[in-house]
Design an enzyme around this catalytic site. Structure first.
Site, PDB file in Angstrom:
ATOM      1  N   ARG A 267       3.297  -4.173   1.387  1.00 20.15           N
ATOM      2  CA  ARG A 267       4.199  -5.108   2.060  1.00 20.15           C
ATOM      3  C   ARG A 267       5.119  -5.786   1.051  1.00 20.15           C
ATOM      4  O   ARG A 267       6.322  -5.916   1.272  1.00 20.15           O
ATOM      5  CB  ARG A 267       3.385  -6.160   2.826  1.00 20.15           C
ATOM      6  CG  ARG A 267       2.779  -5.637   4.130  1.00 20.15           C
ATOM      7  CD  ARG A 267       1.651  -6.538   4.639  1.00 20.15           C
ATOM      8  NE  ARG A 267       1.209  -6.134   5.972  1.00 20.15           N
ATOM      9  CZ  ARG A 267       0.409  -5.093   6.198  1.00 20.15           C
ATOM     10  NH1 ARG A 267      -0.019  -4.347   5.186  1.00 20.15           N
ATOM     11  NH2 ARG A 267       0.044  -4.784   7.435  1.00 20.15           N
TER      12      ARG A 267
ATOM     13  N   SER B 273      -0.861   0.624  16.407  1.00 18.33           N
ATOM     14  CA  SER B 273      -0.968   0.335  14.982  1.00 18.33           C
ATOM     15  C   SER B 273      -0.200  -0.931  14.654  1.00 18.33           C
ATOM     16  O   SER B 273       0.987  -1.043  14.955  1.00 18.33           O
ATOM     17  CB  SER B 273      -0.411   1.493  14.147  1.00 18.33           C
ATOM     18  OG  SER B 273      -0.362   1.127  12.773  1.00 18.33           O
TER      19      SER B 273
ATOM     20  N   ASP C 102     -10.833  -0.603   9.006  1.00 20.58           N
ATOM     21  CA  ASP C 102     -10.984   0.187   7.783  1.00 20.58           C
ATOM     22  C   ASP C 102     -12.367   0.073   7.153  1.00 20.58           C
ATOM     23  O   ASP C 102     -12.720   0.872   6.273  1.00 20.58           O
ATOM     24  CB  ASP C 102      -9.930  -0.214   6.751  1.00 20.58           C
ATOM     25  CG  ASP C 102      -8.568   0.411   7.046  1.00 20.58           C
ATOM     26  OD1 ASP C 102      -8.518   1.369   7.830  1.00 20.58           O
ATOM     27  OD2 ASP C 102      -7.567  -0.066   6.491  1.00 20.58           O
TER      28      ASP C 102
END
Length: 417
Positions: A27, A144, A298
């Protein structure tokens, strides 16, 4: 590379330095490219971060991001506003099977000029950069969160900012909040309330500033697993693992590890930026645990493997995004846990592992499916039985130093082929 991993050492403790979060790094690399006033420290040394850096510094017409899904999503939005630049954004064979229609359609609604060059809805993408005049878009929110984050960062560069209306249940909210917090660090006005995100133009972001990336919490998950599984080894003295650099108040959703692994007897304690993991010796393991991982999918693989090794059952929900990762992670878990002797059931969005008393099967070859997290999630089981890990080098995608750091903790390794 086929790697045999085992642990016969008398110790399982030490100090580990983990580099910056891949999620934060990627990011911030995009934001650095959009607003060149930023200097970054402790960036991730992962393949994904290197791919992102290479793509952002390239002037080539073809940009290949290989397996890096985050880069594909963030760069699609980034290149769409690079006026006068034509870019063919492509990736590996697996990347060309991962859907992009929702993000591309949202960008097209804003006026972006993007076409699918092979299969409709999938990479490669031909992107003709241009100024986008529209400032409002609606996006499906249940696939997502990276689609949403891609629009948020791009929106800060638009003349009129961007309003994003989210349709449906929002996936991985902490990752959206991470993007929001990073925008705030650049003094960009941004709000996320209910089903609406409002990003103001980043006109005040020219002030030079240095940002230190927090270390990666998903990488920390493997050390939580090692400490939890050490319960089955009966070491003569308790051992601790200290990892750096972490913050008690983290932007990362995977910091939920602290509360999750408390349910498996792992104690987390902070001293400055160092996080020490230790085993609660008097803790009685539950028969099963139930977790909603919609905000931290994750770490699902790590948790499932920890439970398998401890004989604890688990029911993990909120995992629908795992179907479109580097591999179908739910099916991959089912295959490999079954080989180890576990009883596991999966659907398109959840996983159920039954509790069992029998030890896991030893000397099993774990297939990794080109997925870094499969290799790292199963490796801690070598604390109990020898394992063979296929394509062990795949860990470089997010954690290149993983096998070296395991050596510090007494894990023996032998390259078989």
């Amino acid at each position: 590379m086929l790697l045999k991993v085992h642990h016969t050492a008398a110790h399982c403790g030490g100090d580990i330095q983990i580099t910056g979060s891949k999620s934060e790094t990627n990011r911030l690399l995009i934001l650095q490219a959009l607003f060149d006033s930023i200097t970054l420290k402790n960036v991730s040394n992962s393949d994904d971060a290197q791919v992102m850096q290479k793509a952002l510094s390239s002037s080539d017409e073809v940009v290949d991001i290989h397996h890096a899904g985050t880069a594909m999503r963030f760069l699609t939005a980034y290149f769409s506003i690079q006026e006068g630049r034509d870019t063919l954004l492509t990736g590996s064979a697996r990347m060309q099977e991962r859907p992009m229609a929702i993000l591309v359609e949202a960008l097209q609604e804003l006026g972006a000029q993007i076409t699918f060059t092979h299969n409709e809805g999938y990479p490669p993408l031909q992107i003709k950069g241009k100024a986008l005049q529209r400032d409002e878009v609606t996006l499906k929110a249940n696939v997502s969160s990276q689609y949403i984050s891609a629009l948020m960062m791009m929106g800060a560069k638009l003349d009129n900012g961007l309003t994003v209306h989210l349709d449906g249940k929002i996936t991985s909210v902490p990752y959206i909040n991470m993007t929001l917090a990073l925008l705030h660090q650049l003094d960009i006005e941004a709000t996320f309330e209910g089903q609406k995100i409002v990003i103001k133009p980043g006109r005040n972001s020219a002030v030079a500033r240095e940002i230190t990336v927090e270390s990666d919490w998903s990488s920390a998950s493997y050390f939580y697993s090692i400490v939890a599984l050490s319960r089955k080894r009966n070491f003569n003295t308790p051992h601790t693992i200290t990892i750096a650099s972490y913050k008690e108040s983290s932007l990362q959703g995977d910091a939920a590890l602290r509360e999750i692994y408390k349910q498996l007897g792992v104690v987390s304690s902070f001293a400055g930026d160092k996080l020490t993991l230790s085993l609660n010796q008097d803790f009685e393991l539950p028969e099963t645990i139930t977790l909603d991982l919609a905000n931290s999918p994750d770490i699902a693989q790590t948790i499932a493997v920890s439970c398998l090794g401890l004989g604890v059952g688990c029911h993990l929900t909120g995992l629908h995004t795992l179907k479109i990762k580097e591999t179908d992670r739910l099916e991959a878990l089912r295959e490999e846990i079954t080989k180890l002797g576990g009883s596991i059931m999966v659907t398109n969005q959840d996983l159920t592992l039954l509790p069992q008393k029998a030890a896991v099967n030893e000397n099993i070859t774990i297939a990794t499916y080109h997925d870094h997290r499969m290799a790292m999630a199963f490796a801690p089981l070598a604390l109990q039985v020898p394992l063979l890990i296929e394509d062990a080098g795949v860990v470089s995608k997010s954690y290149p130093d993983f096998w070296t750091d395991l050596e510090v903790l007494g894990f023996g390794q032998e390259i078989i082929g």
